[in-house]
Design a protein around this motif. Sequence first.
Motif, PDB file in Angstrom:
ATOM      1  N   SER A  16     -11.131  -8.914  -3.527  1.00  9.83           N
ATOM      2  CA  SER A  16      -9.941  -8.325  -3.803  1.00  9.83           C
ATOM      3  C   SER A  16      -9.166  -9.786  -3.974  1.00  9.83           C
ATOM      4  O   SER A  16      -8.184  -9.548  -4.804  1.00  9.83           O
ATOM      5  CB  SER A  16      -9.217  -7.694  -2.612  1.00  9.83           C
ATOM      6  N   THR A  17      -9.165 -10.649  -3.120  1.00 13.32           N
ATOM      7  CA  THR A  17      -8.213 -11.845  -3.280  1.00 13.32           C
ATOM      8  C   THR A  17      -8.707 -12.806  -4.206  1.00 13.32           C
ATOM      9  O   THR A  17      -7.587 -13.418  -5.056  1.00 13.32           O
ATOM     10  CB  THR A  17      -8.268 -12.669  -1.893  1.00 13.32           C
ATOM     11  N   GLN A  18      -9.861 -12.672  -5.140  1.00 17.72           N
ATOM     12  CA  GLN A  18      -9.979 -13.335  -6.075  1.00 17.72           C
ATOM     13  C   GLN A  18      -9.946 -12.633  -7.597  1.00 17.72           C
ATOM     14  O   GLN A  18     -10.029 -13.185  -8.537  1.00 17.72           O
ATOM     15  CB  GLN A  18     -11.417 -13.834  -6.167  1.00 17.72           C
ATOM     16  N   GLY A  19      -9.398 -11.453  -7.157  1.00 17.44           N
ATOM     17  CA  GLY A  19      -9.186 -10.346  -8.505  1.00 17.44           C
ATOM     18  C   GLY A  19     -10.502  -9.981  -9.249  1.00 17.44           C
ATOM     19  O   GLY A  19     -10.386  -9.495 -10.320  1.00 17.44           O
ATOM     20  N   LEU A  20     -11.428  -9.801  -8.545  1.00 11.53           N
ATOM     21  CA  LEU A  20     -12.781  -9.282  -8.922  1.00 11.53           C
ATOM     22  C   LEU A  20     -12.785  -7.859  -8.954  1.00 11.53           C
ATOM     23  O   LEU A  20     -12.087  -7.206  -7.903  1.00 11.53           O
ATOM     24  CB  LEU A  20     -13.988  -9.773  -8.219  1.00 11.53           C
ATOM     25  N   TYR A  21     -13.193  -7.261  -9.871  1.00  7.33           N
ATOM     26  CA  TYR A  21     -13.038  -5.527 -10.135  1.00  7.33           C
ATOM     27  C   TYR A  21     -13.991  -4.841  -9.334  1.00  7.33           C
ATOM     28  O   TYR A  21     -15.096  -5.323  -8.913  1.00  7.33           O
ATOM     29  CB  TYR A  21     -13.413  -5.235 -11.596  1.00  7.33           C
ATOM     30  N   THR A  22     -13.481  -4.160  -8.559  1.00  7.39           N
ATOM     31  CA  THR A  22     -14.450  -2.762  -7.857  1.00  7.39           C
ATOM     32  C   THR A  22     -13.951  -1.511  -8.303  1.00  7.39           C
ATOM     33  O   THR A  22     -12.664  -1.483  -8.645  1.00  7.39           O
ATOM     34  CB  THR A  22     -14.263  -3.130  -6.381  1.00  7.39           C
ATOM     35  N   PRO A  23     -14.693  -0.485  -8.057  1.00  4.36           N
ATOM     36  CA  PRO A  23     -14.119   0.854  -8.636  1.00  4.36           C
ATOM     37  C   PRO A  23     -13.071   1.280  -7.682  1.00  4.36           C
ATOM     38  O   PRO A  23     -12.040   2.184  -8.150  1.00  4.36           O
ATOM     39  CB  PRO A  23     -15.245   1.488  -8.215  1.00  4.36           C
ATOM     40  N   LEU A  24     -12.644   0.813  -6.340  1.00 14.01           N
ATOM     41  CA  LEU A  24     -11.570   1.094  -5.658  1.00 14.01           C
ATOM     42  C   LEU A  24     -10.117   0.886  -6.043  1.00 14.01           C
ATOM     43  O   LEU A  24      -9.473   1.281  -5.687  1.00 14.01           O
ATOM     44  CB  LEU A  24     -11.820   0.201  -4.265  1.00 14.01           C
ATOM     45  N   GLN A  25     -10.279  -0.063  -7.297  1.00 13.37           N
ATOM     46  CA  GLN A  25      -9.023  -0.322  -7.894  1.00 13.37           C
ATOM     47  C   GLN A  25      -8.586   0.604  -8.772  1.00 13.37           C
ATOM     48  O   GLN A  25      -7.301   0.500  -9.219  1.00 13.37           O
ATOM     49  CB  GLN A  25      -9.244  -1.700  -8.650  1.00 13.37           C
ATOM     50  N   TRP A  26      -9.294   1.879  -8.980  1.00 11.11           N
ATOM     51  CA  TRP A  26      -8.718   2.679  -9.977  1.00 11.11           C
ATOM     52  C   TRP A  26      -7.383   3.272  -9.415  1.00 11.11           C
ATOM     53  O   TRP A  26      -7.189   3.478  -8.388  1.00 11.11           O
ATOM     54  CB  TRP A  26      -9.763   3.955  -9.765  1.00 11.11           C
ATOM     55  N   SER A  27      -6.566   3.451 -10.589  1.00 12.26           N
ATOM     56  CA  SER A  27      -5.056   3.745 -10.395  1.00 12.26           C
ATOM     57  C   SER A  27      -4.907   5.003  -9.710  1.00 12.26           C
ATOM     58  O   SER A  27      -3.962   5.248  -8.898  1.00 12.26           O
ATOM     59  CB  SER A  27      -4.395   3.616 -11.587  1.00 12.26           C
ATOM     60  N   GLY A  28      -5.882   6.008  -9.866  1.00  9.05           N
ATOM     61  CA  GLY A  28      -5.820   7.188  -9.062  1.00  9.05           C
ATOM     62  C   GLY A  28      -5.860   7.069  -7.564  1.00  9.05           C
ATOM     63  O   GLY A  28      -5.088   7.789  -6.894  1.00  9.05           O
ATOM     64  N   PHE A  29      -6.608   6.238  -7.104  1.00  6.65           N
ATOM     65  CA  PHE A  29      -6.999   6.010  -5.685  1.00  6.65           C
ATOM     66  C   PHE A  29      -5.677   5.167  -5.138  1.00  6.65           C
ATOM     67  O   PHE A  29      -5.114   5.676  -4.081  1.00  6.65           O
ATOM     68  CB  PHE A  29      -7.872   5.109  -5.419  1.00  6.65           C
ATOM     69  N   ALA A  30      -5.107   4.434  -6.138  1.00  4.80           N
ATOM     70  CA  ALA A  30      -3.641   3.828  -5.302  1.00  4.80           C
ATOM     71  C   ALA A  30      -2.618   4.764  -5.463  1.00  4.80           C
ATOM     72  O   ALA A  30      -1.921   4.602  -4.415  1.00  4.80           O
ATOM     73  CB  ALA A  30      -3.400   2.561  -6.525  1.00  4.80           C
ATOM     74  N   ASN A  31      -2.683   6.075  -6.285  1.00  3.55           N
ATOM     75  CA  ASN A  31      -1.569   6.776  -6.405  1.00  3.55           C
ATOM     76  C   ASN A  31      -1.522   7.531  -5.129  1.00  3.55           C
ATOM     77  O   ASN A  31      -0.797   8.270  -4.521  1.00  3.55           O
ATOM     78  CB  ASN A  31      -1.310   7.532  -7.635  1.00  3.55           C
ATOM     79  N   LEU A  32      -2.860   7.978  -4.864  1.00  2.85           N
ATOM     80  CA  LEU A  32      -3.171   8.853  -3.775  1.00  2.85           C
ATOM     81  C   LEU A  32      -3.237   8.388  -2.344  1.00  2.85           C
ATOM     82  O   LEU A  32      -3.144   9.153  -1.385  1.00  2.85           O
ATOM     83  CB  LEU A  32      -4.491   9.660  -3.965  1.00  2.85           C
ATOM     84  N   SER A  33      -3.397   6.874  -2.336  1.00  3.67           N
ATOM     85  CA  SER A  33      -3.251   6.304  -1.089  1.00  3.67           C
ATOM     86  C   SER A  33      -2.144   6.605  -0.089  1.00  3.67           C
ATOM     87  O   SER A  33      -2.185   6.351   1.133  1.00  3.67           O
ATOM     88  CB  SER A  33      -3.487   4.949  -1.296  1.00  3.67           C
ATOM     89  N   ARG A  34      -0.887   6.804  -0.578  1.00  4.06           N
ATOM     90  CA  ARG A  34       0.040   7.239   0.098  1.00  4.06           C
ATOM     91  C   ARG A  34       0.041   8.369   0.912  1.00  4.06           C
ATOM     92  O   ARG A  34       0.766   8.454   1.953  1.00  4.06           O
ATOM     93  CB  ARG A  34       1.412   7.359  -0.735  1.00  4.06           C
ATOM     94  N   TYR A  35      -1.154   9.111   0.481  1.00  3.75           N
ATOM     95  CA  TYR A  35      -1.351  10.589   1.319  1.00  3.75           C
ATOM     96  C   TYR A  35      -2.242  10.108   2.316  1.00  3.75           C
ATOM     97  O   TYR A  35      -2.532  11.283   3.238  1.00  3.75           O
ATOM     98  CB  TYR A  35      -1.582  11.595   0.515  1.00  3.75           C
ATOM     99  N   SER A  36      -2.705   9.115   2.680  1.00  3.21           N
ATOM    100  CA  SER A  36      -4.010   8.945   3.540  1.00  3.21           C
ATOM    101  C   SER A  36      -3.504   9.052   4.920  1.00  3.21           C
ATOM    102  O   SER A  36      -4.371   9.874   5.611  1.00  3.21           O
ATOM    103  CB  SER A  36      -4.316   7.355   3.217  1.00  3.21           C
ATOM    104  N   PHE A  37      -2.533   8.549   5.590  1.00  8.12           N
ATOM    105  CA  PHE A  37      -2.112   8.897   6.821  1.00  8.12           C
ATOM    106  C   PHE A  37      -1.968  10.502   7.046  1.00  8.12           C
ATOM    107  O   PHE A  37      -2.545  11.074   8.130  1.00  8.12           O
ATOM    108  CB  PHE A  37      -0.883   8.157   7.173  1.00  8.12           C
ATOM    109  N   GLY A  38      -1.498  11.086   6.056  1.00  9.24           N
ATOM    110  CA  GLY A  38      -1.254  12.715   6.227  1.00  9.24           C
ATOM    111  C   GLY A  38      -2.517  13.468   6.207  1.00  9.24           C
ATOM    112  O   GLY A  38      -2.711  14.247   7.157  1.00  9.24           O
ATOM    113  N   ILE A  39      -3.330  13.015   5.301  1.00  9.82           N
ATOM    114  CA  ILE A  39      -4.754  13.392   5.582  1.00  9.82           C
ATOM    115  C   ILE A  39      -5.467  13.276   6.808  1.00  9.82           C
ATOM    116  O   ILE A  39      -5.998  14.117   7.362  1.00  9.82           O
ATOM    117  CB  ILE A  39      -5.860  12.956   4.328  1.00  9.82           C
TER     118      ILE A  39
END
Length: 376
Positions: free
Chosen positions: A270-293
Amino acid sequence: MQRLPDFDGLRFILCLGIATFHYSFRIPIDNEFITSVVLRFSYFTDIFFIVSGLFLARRAYGTWDRRQYFAFQAKRLARIYPLHVATFSCFALISIAYAYGFINPNAQPDTNWQNAITQLFLLHSWGLGSTFSYNYVSWSLSALFLMYLCFPLFDVLSKRFGVGILAALIIAIIGGELLTRMLGGPSLTRAQFTNFGILRVLPSFLFGMWLVRHQNIVLPKSLTYLGLTICLLIFLFYSPADVDGHTVVLEGPARLIFLYVFTFLLYNASTQGLYTPLQWSGFANLSRYSFGIFILHPLVGLFFFNAIPPFWENSVAGSLFIIAAGVTVAVLVAAISWKIFENPINSWLVAKINKWQSHGATLPFKNQLKANKIQQ
């Protein structure tokens, strides 16, 4: 502070996995391989603690004083406490209704008022109450609350004596796990069953801090991807067998070392900017609901699975469908909670705290406060 999209996505996946893990005990899956993978979702709780320490350690805090300490604690509580109280209140109402004979649920709810008080004030993972009473996942919030209280001390020590002190603490606690096993006690990764969940959280929280504070070890891209692939294969296919031949999961130091290696590799990517599937924008948008889940899924499951006809459990596909449906409902409820409850209350409380914190502050301090506000 630059965002780490991999870890934003990871938070969302962790909470989905934890909900799936818990729901699988309500709806058994008659498939050995799938069941073994779902059981390994228990690893996600420990990764969650690593990420908590990591996120806090990435922020700039300057010099700690009384005002900053109380503001820091207030902001942490503003994030977790309102939804905790709301969810706990629902479980408390269910217990009261059961005690007075208004309902007769399949599983008897906790009606102990001492457990209720310790859970309400997030003290039940400190050895002061029952870890699994009322909202059973809140034991981790209780343990993290103590980490928040101690974080300024950890922060000062790591700056004054170097990050070696964090590594020493982690080694000491894992060594304590080995001694505990020799004495016939529970594994460190099952410490919550002893009502001392803080023992499970502490080493992983400290490792998350160490990961940020250590001098970066930059691994080659190929080695990073190879390591992450090996970790994924171990997660999917490796199940140690106990003496009775039953499928189990990694426990204690073995689990923690495996998860620390994985998180180190992911942070390096992550700190080197290497791509992983976890970077998908859908995950980022949904991550705000993580604590509630995470906090709401036991309550959602309590109502959802009691409303499902039992014939759905007669097949593997049916069981998976119902579990997936339950997790989906938990996500929807968390999204609604975030929009109408969590975010508005948190924003209002943080604004009040920032106003109090900046009262009489110097200009450099106000500039730092604005920087911290952007990080939030």
